[in-house]
Every structure is written in C-alpha cells, then in structure tokens.
Scaffold this motif. Structure first.
Motif, PDB file in Angstrom:
ATOM      1  N   TRP A 137       6.544   2.928   2.368  1.00  0.00           N
ATOM      2  CA  TRP A 137       7.078   2.286   3.580  1.00  0.00           C
ATOM      3  C   TRP A 137       6.987   0.774   3.438  1.00  0.00           C
ATOM      4  CZ3 TRP A 137       6.160  -1.242   7.289  1.00  0.00           C
ATOM      5  CH2 TRP A 137       6.918  -1.167   8.458  1.00  0.00           C
ATOM      6  N   ARG A 138       5.867   0.278   2.990  1.00  0.00           N
ATOM      7  CA  ARG A 138       5.646  -1.170   2.889  1.00  0.00           C
ATOM      8  C   ARG A 138       6.614  -1.789   1.883  1.00  0.00           C
ATOM      9  NH1 ARG A 138       3.996  -3.614   6.724  1.00  0.00           N
ATOM     10  NH2 ARG A 138       2.358  -2.098   6.969  1.00  0.00           N
TER      11      ARG A 138
ATOM     12  N   PHE B 119      -3.819   4.571   4.546  1.00  0.00           N
ATOM     13  CA  PHE B 119      -2.363   4.591   4.304  1.00  0.00           C
ATOM     14  C   PHE B 119      -2.000   4.692   2.820  1.00  0.00           C
ATOM     15  CE2 PHE B 119      -0.735   4.492   8.406  1.00  0.00           C
ATOM     16  CZ  PHE B 119      -1.128   3.411   9.177  1.00  0.00           C
TER      17      PHE B 119
ATOM     18  N   GLU C 249       0.788  -1.234   0.000  1.00  0.00           N
ATOM     19  CA  GLU C 249       0.000   0.000   0.000  1.00  0.00           C
ATOM     20  C   GLU C 249       0.813   1.274   0.000  1.00  0.00           C
ATOM     21  OE1 GLU C 249       0.484  -2.091   2.462  1.00  0.00           O
ATOM     22  OE2 GLU C 249       0.974  -0.913   4.235  1.00  0.00           O
ATOM     23  N   SER C 250       2.109   1.211   0.387  1.00  0.00           N
ATOM     24  CA  SER C 250       2.829   2.476   0.565  1.00  0.00           C
ATOM     25  C   SER C 250       4.315   2.291   0.308  1.00  0.00           C
ATOM     26  CB  SER C 250       2.634   2.964   2.013  1.00  0.00           C
ATOM     27  OG  SER C 250       3.220   2.030   2.907  1.00  0.00           O
TER      28      SER C 250
ATOM     29  N   PRO D 264      -0.721   1.195  14.126  1.00  0.00           N
ATOM     30  CA  PRO D 264      -0.144   2.518  13.893  1.00  0.00           C
ATOM     31  C   PRO D 264      -1.201   3.618  13.799  1.00  0.00           C
ATOM     32  CG  PRO D 264       0.141   1.144  11.948  1.00  0.00           C
ATOM     33  CD  PRO D 264      -0.314   0.255  13.057  1.00  0.00           C
TER      34      PRO D 264
ATOM     35  N   ASP E 200       6.683   8.514   8.621  1.00  0.00           N
ATOM     36  CA  ASP E 200       7.373   7.476   7.836  1.00  0.00           C
ATOM     37  C   ASP E 200       8.780   7.940   7.459  1.00  0.00           C
ATOM     38  OD1 ASP E 200       4.904   5.596   5.808  1.00  0.00           O
ATOM     39  OD2 ASP E 200       5.564   5.438   7.894  1.00  0.00           O
TER      40      ASP E 200
ATOM     41  N   HIS F 137      -1.122  10.206   8.939  1.00  0.00           N
ATOM     42  CA  HIS F 137      -0.455   9.090   9.632  1.00  0.00           C
ATOM     43  C   HIS F 137       0.638   8.449   8.784  1.00  0.00           C
ATOM     44  CE1 HIS F 137      -3.976   8.230  12.674  1.00  0.00           C
ATOM     45  NE2 HIS F 137      -3.568   9.480  12.706  1.00  0.00           N
ATOM     46  N   ASN F 138       0.744   8.759   7.503  1.00  0.00           N
ATOM     47  CA  ASN F 138       1.937   8.328   6.759  1.00  0.00           C
ATOM     48  C   ASN F 138       2.220   9.274   5.597  1.00  0.00           C
ATOM     49  OD1 ASN F 138       0.046   7.445   4.820  1.00  0.00           O
ATOM     50  ND2 ASN F 138       1.275   5.638   4.290  1.00  0.00           N
TER      51      ASN F 138
ATOM     52  N   PHE G 212       4.519   3.631  18.068  1.00  0.00           N
ATOM     53  CA  PHE G 212       3.651   4.508  17.271  1.00  0.00           C
ATOM     54  C   PHE G 212       3.052   5.634  18.110  1.00  0.00           C
ATOM     55  CE2 PHE G 212       4.384   1.772  13.935  1.00  0.00           C
ATOM     56  CZ  PHE G 212       3.842   0.507  14.073  1.00  0.00           C
TER      57      PHE G 212
ATOM     58  N   ARG H  92      -0.965   6.394  16.616  1.00  0.00           N
ATOM     59  CA  ARG H  92      -0.519   7.711  16.151  1.00  0.00           C
ATOM     60  C   ARG H  92      -1.587   8.768  16.439  1.00  0.00           C
ATOM     61  NH1 ARG H  92       2.272   5.429  10.548  1.00  0.00           N
ATOM     62  NH2 ARG H  92       4.140   4.637  11.587  1.00  0.00           N
TER      63      ARG H  92
ATOM     64  N   ASP I 290       6.569  -4.933  12.811  1.00  0.00           N
ATOM     65  CA  ASP I 290       5.923  -3.702  12.359  1.00  0.00           C
ATOM     66  C   ASP I 290       4.686  -3.371  13.193  1.00  0.00           C
ATOM     67  OD1 ASP I 290       3.871  -3.184   9.414  1.00  0.00           O
ATOM     68  OD2 ASP I 290       4.525  -1.734  10.924  1.00  0.00           O
ATOM     69  N   ARG I 291       3.617  -4.120  13.073  1.00  0.00           N
ATOM     70  CA  ARG I 291       2.382  -3.836  13.800  1.00  0.00           C
ATOM     71  C   ARG I 291       2.133  -4.968  14.805  1.00  0.00           C
ATOM     72  NH1 ARG I 291      -1.765  -2.036   8.848  1.00  0.00           N
ATOM     73  NH2 ARG I 291      -0.323  -0.579   7.862  1.00  0.00           N
TER      74      ARG I 291
ATOM     75  N   CYS J   9       9.630   6.391  10.619  1.00  0.00           N
ATOM     76  CA  CYS J   9       9.215   5.071  11.105  1.00  0.00           C
ATOM     77  C   CYS J   9      10.066   4.085  10.315  1.00  0.00           C
ATOM     78  CB  CYS J   9       7.732   4.839  10.834  1.00  0.00           C
ATOM     79  SG  CYS J   9       7.207   3.201  11.355  1.00  0.00           S
TER      80      CYS J   9
HETATM   81  C1  GZL Z   1       4.099   1.466  10.307  1.00  0.00           C
HETATM   82  C2  GZL Z   1       3.433   0.734   9.159  1.00  0.00           C
HETATM   83  C3  GZL Z   1       2.577   1.673   8.388  1.00  0.00           C
HETATM   84  C4  GZL Z   1       3.351   2.795   7.715  1.00  0.00           C
HETATM   85  C5  GZL Z   1       2.537   2.990   6.489  1.00  0.00           C
HETATM   86  O1  GZL Z   1       4.968   0.596  10.986  1.00  0.00           O
HETATM   87  O2  GZL Z   1       2.636  -0.328   9.640  1.00  0.00           O
HETATM   88  O3  GZL Z   1       1.949   0.938   7.341  1.00  0.00           O
HETATM   89  O4  GZL Z   1       3.439   3.959   8.489  1.00  0.00           O
HETATM   90  C6  GZL Z   1       2.290   1.550   6.081  1.00  0.00           C
HETATM   91  O5  GZL Z   1       3.169   3.708   5.460  1.00  0.00           O
HETATM   92  O6  GZL Z   1       1.289   1.456   5.140  1.00  0.00           O
END
Ligand code: GZL
Length: 306
Positions: free
Chosen positions: A31-32, A186, A28-29, A158, A240, A211-212, A125, A162, A106-107, A260
């Motif tokens: 970051w991912r 996200f 999705e991003s 997150p 992020d 949030h991102n 977070f 956040r 991560d989560r 992040c």
């Molecule tokens: C954070 C992560 C989040 C990022 C987003 O650890 O889970 O998910 O902040 C990503 O960019 O989609």
C-alpha cells in the motif's frame, strides 16, 4: 524590457513552481509503495510542483526532523502522513509560526487544534473495520468463531480505527470472539512472526483479521508452514486490496478484502493548489473504498492500478 513582474509570488521562487515538503511514513507495505508512487507521479514539475520527499522508516522522530527541515527550507506547503496519531502539536505549531500551511494525507493526528492543518485526505478507517466485521458476522457468525487479530502499527490511526470498527461490528454476535490481538506493524515479516506465535498458543483459530494485506500475506506463510490451508482451515480477512492481496483472494487463501485506496496524489495536488491560491479547502476529504469477495477480485484484478 519587461517589468519586474507584477502580482504576488505563488511561492517556490521565480519558476513559480509550488515547493512542497512531503514526509512519508516509510516503505513498509505494498500500500505504501502505491501511495508513494501516486504522490511522486502527481507532484511533478510539469504539474507545477517542486517536491522534496523523505521516507521516515516508520519512525516519528524522523518525520518531525523532516518537517523541521522543510520549515528551515521555507517550502510553500508541508504535507505528511503521520505514522502515529499523537505527538505532533509542537512541530505543527512551528510550521504555523513559520506561516507554512500543512496538509495531512492517509493518516490523521489527534491534535485538538484543527488550525494546525488545512485538510486531511484519507479513508474512513472505522468504516473499513466495520465493513470487515460485518462480512464476518454475515458469513461466519452462525457458529462459534475464534478470531486472532493482527493489528497495524501501535498508535497509528488506521490501527486504532480498524480495531474499533471491527469490534463494533461483531459486538452483537456472541459466537465471534477475538481470542488474541497483537501488532504486526503493517509488515509481512512481522505478520508472519506474530501469526506463528498465535498458532503455537491457540490450537483452535478459525479466522485471522489483519489490518492490512501484507500482514495477512505473512499469516498465510505461517499457516501453510503449520500444515494448514489458509482461506479454508483458517479464514482470513484483510484491508487494503493491493495486488498481492487480491491475488491471494483469487487463489482462495484470503476470503474477503476491504479496499483502502492509496492513490491520494491527485487530491493532494488539488488541495495544495487551492491552499496556495488562498481558496477555501475542505477540512476533511474522505476517500471512497470498495470491498471484494473472491468473484469481485477475479473481475477487478486484471485492471487494478496497484
Ligand atoms: C492506510 C495506511 C496503512 C495501510 C498499510 O491508509 O496508512 O499503512 O493500510 C500501510 O498497508 O502500511
């Protein structure tokens, strides 16, 4: 000839590779993408792993299905980043019953039973949200400030944390008000769409808290389409610190970014080796995060890994 080989099997068959089943949230991003690369670049055969990797397209049912398939496969270790906090106990009980250890990256999950996973490796977070909120209080809190919030995926750790962290940081300042808050899941596209709605409904927005970075980048598109200057007419704070976000910060379209760190592959590899070797592991490994204003971003961008 050699004997049948003494000692226990470190799992993963005779190549003594450690078989790992990893269920990723999605793609999705930015970051991912960096997080996926870190895991796939580290859990390699030459590092002693046989990695099975699946992308759940941000759907919990796909992650549960992937975890069940890893249990059926009889992998040595299951690792995953839970897309949302709740609803994992049943499948984690199944992994426990199959004697397959689980590592969270991560989560995290909101399971009360901490024996359901060996360790959780990820950022704090709440601290990320607090850091973002503190910058807003310190830099923009001296006069009335209308904030719109682009939340991450509903129910994701997150997003929950956040939001809580930011709210706790601003609660003492009567000037700062969150006038609208909605999930952009996200993603850049949904961030833009939600921001378009915020702009139509609220004539006087002063700041976007996203949030991102990806939702912040979507908000920039909506703000510019409305003939306004992001970072100037409407300030933007995100979390992020991926390349695209850091470039927008250098360009003055974003004002502050809390990092992040997505590079969780090395920590995950170490934890898995300790778990398989029967060594004690930390229940919670907190990944350190930095924060960037425009000057710090200009300094860091050239050598940024992600
Ligand atoms: C954070 C992560 C989040 C990022 C987003 O650890 O889970 O998910 O902040 C990503 O960019 O989609």
């Amino acid at each position: 000839g050699g004997d049948a080989g003494a000692g226990g099997d470190s799992g993963g068959g005779d190549g003594d590779l450690i078989s790992v089943g990893f269920s990723q949230v999605g793609a999705e991003s930015g970051w991912r993408a960096a997080n996926t690369k870190s895991i796939q670049d580290t859990l390699t055969e030459e590092n002693g792993f046989d990695l099975s990797f699946s992308d759940a397209q941000q759907k919990q049912e796909n992650q549960i299905q992937a975890i069940r398939s890893y249990i059926a496969q009889g992998v040595d270790v299951i690792a995953f980043s839970p897309v949302v906090e709740s609803g994992w106990d049943a499948v984690l009980e199944e992994a426990k019953a199959a004697d397959i250890p689980v590592v969270l990256t991560d989560r995290s999950v909101d399971s009360q039973d901490e024996t359901l996973y060996e360790s959780f490796i990820g950022s704090d977070f709440v601290l990320e949200g607090e850091t973002a909120g503190k910058w807003v209080v310190d830099n923009l809190g001296s006069e009335p400030l209308n904030v719109v919030e682009l939340q991450g995926t509903t129910g994701a750790a997150p997003a929950v944390d956040r939001k809580a962290g930011f709210e706790s940081a601003i609660e003492g300042n009567p000037n700062i008000k969150i006038i609208a808050s909605q999930t952009g899941n996200f993603t850049r596209t949904e961030g833009r769409q939600v921001m378009e709605g915020f702009l139509q409904a609220n004539p006087d927005i002063d700041l976007v808290y996203a949030h991102n970075d990806d939702m912040g980048l979507g908000a920039i598109e909506a703000i510019e389409a409305a003939g306004l200057q992001p970072g100037v007419d409407i300030k933007i704070v995100t979390i992020d610190a991926v390349k695209d976000g850091m470039q927008a910060l250098v360009d003055g379209k974003i004002n502050y970014i809390v990092e992040c760190n997505p590079l969780l592959g090395p920590d995950l590899a170490d934890i898995i080796k300790d778990v398989v070797a029967g060594n004690p592991v930390e229940k919670r490994i907190v990944v350190e995060d930095k924060a960037f204003d425009q000057a710090a971003a200009a300094e860091a961008l050239p050598t940024r890994e992600y």
